[in-house]
Write a protein that holds these residues in place. Structure first.
Motif, PDB file in Angstrom:
ATOM      1  N   LEU A  58       0.840  -1.200   0.000  1.00 27.36           N
ATOM      2  CA  LEU A  58       0.000   0.000   0.000  1.00 27.36           C
ATOM      3  C   LEU A  58       0.876   1.251   0.000  1.00 27.36           C
ATOM      4  O   LEU A  58       0.587   2.225  -0.693  1.00 27.36           O
ATOM      5  CB  LEU A  58      -0.927  -0.020   1.224  1.00 27.36           C
ATOM      6  N   TYR A  59       1.960   1.198   0.774  1.00 28.64           N
ATOM      7  CA  TYR A  59       2.842   2.372   0.851  1.00 28.64           C
ATOM      8  C   TYR A  59       3.473   2.653  -0.505  1.00 28.64           C
ATOM      9  O   TYR A  59       3.586   3.808  -0.917  1.00 28.64           O
ATOM     10  CB  TYR A  59       3.922   2.130   1.906  1.00 28.64           C
ATOM     11  N   GLU A  60       3.834   1.581  -1.188  1.00 29.45           N
ATOM     12  CA  GLU A  60       4.366   1.716  -2.554  1.00 29.45           C
ATOM     13  C   GLU A  60       3.357   2.437  -3.446  1.00 29.45           C
ATOM     14  O   GLU A  60       3.687   3.371  -4.170  1.00 29.45           O
ATOM     15  CB  GLU A  60       4.610   0.318  -3.109  1.00 29.45           C
ATOM     16  N   PHE A  61       2.107   1.995  -3.343  1.00 32.41           N
ATOM     17  CA  PHE A  61       1.038   2.601  -4.141  1.00 32.41           C
ATOM     18  C   PHE A  61       0.869   4.077  -3.790  1.00 32.41           C
ATOM     19  O   PHE A  61       0.737   4.928  -4.667  1.00 32.41           O
ATOM     20  CB  PHE A  61      -0.274   1.846  -3.897  1.00 32.41           C
ATOM     21  N   VAL A  62       0.912   4.370  -2.499  1.00 40.60           N
ATOM     22  CA  VAL A  62       0.690   5.740  -2.037  1.00 40.60           C
ATOM     23  C   VAL A  62       1.782   6.672  -2.561  1.00 40.60           C
ATOM     24  O   VAL A  62       1.516   7.803  -2.958  1.00 40.60           O
ATOM     25  CB  VAL A  62       0.618   5.768  -0.496  1.00 40.60           C
ATOM     26  N   GLU A  99      -9.842  15.757  -3.856  1.00 41.59           N
ATOM     27  CA  GLU A  99     -10.159  14.788  -2.813  1.00 41.59           C
ATOM     28  C   GLU A  99      -9.318  13.531  -2.926  1.00 41.59           C
ATOM     29  O   GLU A  99      -8.934  12.937  -1.921  1.00 41.59           O
ATOM     30  CB  GLU A  99     -11.633  14.410  -2.896  1.00 41.59           C
ATOM     31  N   MET A 100      -9.040  13.137  -4.170  1.00 42.31           N
ATOM     32  CA  MET A 100      -8.220  11.931  -4.350  1.00 42.31           C
ATOM     33  C   MET A 100      -6.828  12.156  -3.800  1.00 42.31           C
ATOM     34  O   MET A 100      -6.252  11.294  -3.143  1.00 42.31           O
ATOM     35  CB  MET A 100      -8.161  11.573  -5.831  1.00 42.31           C
ATOM     36  N   ARG A 101      -6.276  13.335  -4.047  1.00 43.05           N
ATOM     37  CA  ARG A 101      -4.934  13.636  -3.513  1.00 43.05           C
ATOM     38  C   ARG A 101      -4.962  13.681  -1.988  1.00 43.05           C
ATOM     39  O   ARG A 101      -4.043  13.207  -1.321  1.00 43.05           O
ATOM     40  CB  ARG A 101      -4.456  14.977  -4.056  1.00 43.05           C
ATOM     41  N   GLN A 102      -6.058  14.243  -1.432  1.00 45.30           N
ATOM     42  CA  GLN A 102      -6.169  14.300   0.020  1.00 45.30           C
ATOM     43  C   GLN A 102      -6.318  12.896   0.601  1.00 45.30           C
ATOM     44  O   GLN A 102      -5.742  12.590   1.647  1.00 45.30           O
ATOM     45  CB  GLN A 102      -7.355  15.164   0.441  1.00 45.30           C
ATOM     46  N   ALA A 103      -7.090  12.062  -0.075  1.00 41.48           N
ATOM     47  CA  ALA A 103      -7.273  10.685   0.397  1.00 41.48           C
ATOM     48  C   ALA A 103      -5.930   9.974   0.437  1.00 41.48           C
ATOM     49  O   ALA A 103      -5.604   9.257   1.393  1.00 41.48           O
ATOM     50  CB  ALA A 103      -8.237   9.942  -0.521  1.00 41.48           C
ATOM     51  N   ASN A 104      -5.129  10.231  -0.585  1.00 37.22           N
ATOM     52  CA  ASN A 104      -3.802   9.630  -0.636  1.00 37.22           C
ATOM     53  C   ASN A 104      -2.964  10.097   0.554  1.00 37.22           C
ATOM     54  O   ASN A 104      -2.261   9.313   1.187  1.00 37.22           O
ATOM     55  CB  ASN A 104      -3.134  10.054  -1.951  1.00 37.22           C
ATOM     56  N   ARG A 105      -3.102  11.371   0.867  1.00 37.95           N
ATOM     57  CA  ARG A 105      -2.377  11.942   1.999  1.00 37.95           C
ATOM     58  C   ARG A 105      -2.815  11.278   3.308  1.00 37.95           C
ATOM     59  O   ARG A 105      -1.989  10.980   4.168  1.00 37.95           O
ATOM     60  CB  ARG A 105      -2.710  13.429   2.032  1.00 37.95           C
ATOM     61  N   ILE A 106      -4.137  11.053   3.440  1.00 37.38           N
ATOM     62  CA  ILE A 106      -4.645  10.436   4.673  1.00 37.38           C
ATOM     63  C   ILE A 106      -4.109   9.016   4.814  1.00 37.38           C
ATOM     64  O   ILE A 106      -3.669   8.607   5.895  1.00 37.38           O
ATOM     65  CB  ILE A 106      -6.179  10.439   4.686  1.00 37.38           C
ATOM     66  N   ILE A 107      -4.113   8.270   3.703  1.00 36.00           N
ATOM     67  CA  ILE A 107      -3.623   6.889   3.778  1.00 36.00           C
ATOM     68  C   ILE A 107      -2.169   6.874   4.236  1.00 36.00           C
ATOM     69  O   ILE A 107      -1.773   6.090   5.100  1.00 36.00           O
ATOM     70  CB  ILE A 107      -3.757   6.187   2.404  1.00 36.00           C
TER      71      ILE A 107
END
Lengths: 177, 396
Positions: free
Chosen positions: B177-181, B269-277
């Motif tokens: 997941l971190y790789e994806f993020v 929102e997608m960029r923010q979601a990525n930040r939250i993950i």
């Protein structure tokens, strides 16, 4: 504003209408008579201290055999400006299942009220377009009522019979290509 | 020559668009009254996918109604599960442990990305851009694989459970997941290069489906539809649940409230979601993933198989359901589409007396006539794309 203060304000202006106030898990519900629901909504919407501009949800509940008045129409209100919420519940009896529509106050109530009409058979006076919405227009009965059979009525809906009939016909269809 | 001078007269035409139409994203039917290219009246018909989820929920225990919430918005089932379990936990009066909260926040944001990616792909595809659709599904596939790794299911996950989550996550999952993020922002740049400043895209979306902030609130719009009009209402900020009060993120808002602003909001929102993950992975605390509340949560499976008491306990909870205090609770959560609310009325038994689902897609579908009437027929497609509805949730 704290929910307690909101209910007190409503009680002060509409003393006749408020029947009961309950709190559970930090959420306050106010049970009301149905007669002046539109006035109360208008007041809650327009008052600058309350300013409930966002109607979250309208739904019905059927208390068959549990309460004196069989139905309740539940309104969830929220104020985006002041960040407070309240729940209104209007009691509706089984003999006269109708009350005033709140669409003049919140236009978003339109489809919610249609859904309550569709699934509970509660009529909303002054609604611009009160038709069934989720169920077919010629459906009989109100599915979310507690006395409605869970597996549906014994007789199939006419439209469904049509579909079965047609599919049988199409199965015998021979392709002459 | 005189004939040409006269304005071109057209008869009013009524067409039925859908329920089987690729641009209606499911089984939405619109009856359009047309005067030439202009839409004079638009009447949506919904209900083709009505399965009576509210009625079914009233006849199941709180545990076994959870999979029903998967079937609401089937492309972001993780978020629906999180909404459902949060509402049930509020009703029960229990709280999930810290680690479970972080995991739920993390998977919910993954669901948000996957849902927004589908929205992006199909919305631009409707308007005529094929390429972003293919790229978008490539990224969605990674998330689906991660979900499969997490719980074995790709679409209908049922991973969050009342009181926590079903199982703990593995280190391998976190690494992938971190790789994806780390990789995802560059993918976002790719989409934005293709779409954001694209001339055709802007021509089709700027100034289309405009709705002002006051009007949007009055209609009850939430999510990207409301934030596109400049209102920063987001349940994650206004009434934080799970671990949203412990992570940092911004709420992107638009200005004009047209399709283009809503597009920008959801991309943000997608960029923010990525930040939250990313923050969730970095801050993930150690500890249990299930609340210690034996009256309300199912016992761990390995103990059930070994131990008589736990077996009986599980049996009682599954057949009778937990004993819940009488009362009623409404809880809204922010799903990709908007505010998904669950309203439970408990009568003291193991089954909800009333389970109400406040579905954002239902509200957003109701605003279609407001957006489409007075516009052109080509803009109807842009408007259906921008309201981002899933009919499974709309019809319930």
């Amino acid at each position: 504003m704290e929910p307690v203060n909101i209910t007190e304000k409503v009680k002060e202006i509409f003393p006749e209408e408020v029947l009961d106030v309950r709190e559970f898990r930090g959420q306050v519900s106010v049970t009301l008579r149905k007669n002046r629901i539109r006035d109360i909504s208008r007041f809650l919407h327009d008052d600058p201290d309350l300013y409930f501009d966002y109607l979250v949800d309208v739904c019905g509940v059927d208390y068959l055999g549990r309460k004196e008045k069989r139905f309740e129409v539940v309104y969830h209100l929220y104020s985006i400006k002041h960040r407070h919420a309240i729940r209104l519940k209007a009691e509706v009896s089984a003999d006269d299942p109708s009350l005033d529509s709140v669409t003049p106050v919140w236009i978003g109530a339109n489809w919610h009220e249609r859904e309550v009409f569709d699934l509970y058979g509660i009529k909303f006076n002054g609604h611009p377009d009160l038709r069934r919405i989720l169920m077919p227009e010629d459906w009989e009965g109100y599915p979310l009522r507690k006395d409605y059979p869970l597996k549906g009525p014994a007789k199939e809906w006419r439209g469904f019979e049509d579909v079965l009939e047609r599919s049988k016909r199409f199965r015998d269809y021979e392709w002459h290509g | 020559m005189e004939d040409i001078e006269k304005p071109f007269e057209t008869k009013e035409l009524t067409i039925s668009m859908g329920p089987q139409h690729p641009a209606t994203h499911g089984v939405l039917r619109l009856v359009l009254n047309l005067q030439g290219e202009n839409v004079t009246k638009c009447t949506p018909y919904v209900g083709y996918l009505h399965r009576g989820i509210e009625k079914l929920g009233e006849n199941r225990t709180y545990f076994s109604a959870l999979p029903l919430s998967d079937r609401l918005d089937y492309i972001s089932s993780m978020n629906n599960n999180v909404g459902y379990v949060n509402a049930v936990e509020k009703l029960f009066g229990i709280e999930a442990p810290e680690r479970a909260k972080f995991i739920r926040t993390m998977v919910a944001e993954m669901g948000r990305i996957s849902s927004h990616i589908i929205w992006l792909g199909t919305h631009v595809l409707d308007i005529g851009a094929t390429t972003p659709f293919l790229y978008a599904f490539r990224e969605r596939e990674v998330i689906m694989d991660l979900f499969e790794m997490l719980c074995g299911a790709r679409l209908t996950v049922s991973y969050p459970r009342v009181g926590g989550v079903r199982n703990d996550i593995s280190q391998e999952f976190l690494d992938r997941l971190y790789e994806f993020v780390l990789d995802f922002p560059s993918k976002m740049d790719d989409y934005e290069t293709l779409v954001t400043e694209n001339r055709v895209w802007k021509d089709r979306t700027v100034g289309i489906g405009v709705i002002s902030a006051e009007e949007a609130i009055n209609w009850g719009l939430t999510g990207g539809m409301l934030r596109g009009s400049g209102v920063d209402y987001d349940v994650r900020k206004y009434a934080p649940y799970d671990a949203y009060d412990k992570v940092e993120f911004d709420i992107p808002v638009g200005k004009k409230g047209d399709c283009y602003d809503r597009y920008l909001v959801r991309m943000g929102e997608m960029r923010q979601a990525n930040r939250i993950i990313k923050q969730c992975i970095e801050q993930l605390p150690a500890g249990p993933v299930m609340a210690d509340a034996p009256k309300f949560t199912l016992p761990p499976k390995d103990l059930v198989l070994k131990d008589m008491e736990h077996l009986i306990h599980q049996f009682i909870l599954i057949t009778k359901g937990p004993t819940v205090q009488e009362g009623e609770v409404y809880m809204g959560t922010e799903v990709p589409k908007g505010e998904l609310g669950f309203y439970f009325v408990s009568d003291g038994t193991g089954k909800p007396y009333r389970m109400r689902v406040r579905a954002p897609s239902y509200v957003h579908a109701s605003v279609l006539p407001r957006l489409c009437e007075g516009g052109l027929i080509a803009d109807v497609i842009a408007n259906i794309g921008t309201i981002d509805i899933v009919l499974g949730e709309c019809d319930r």
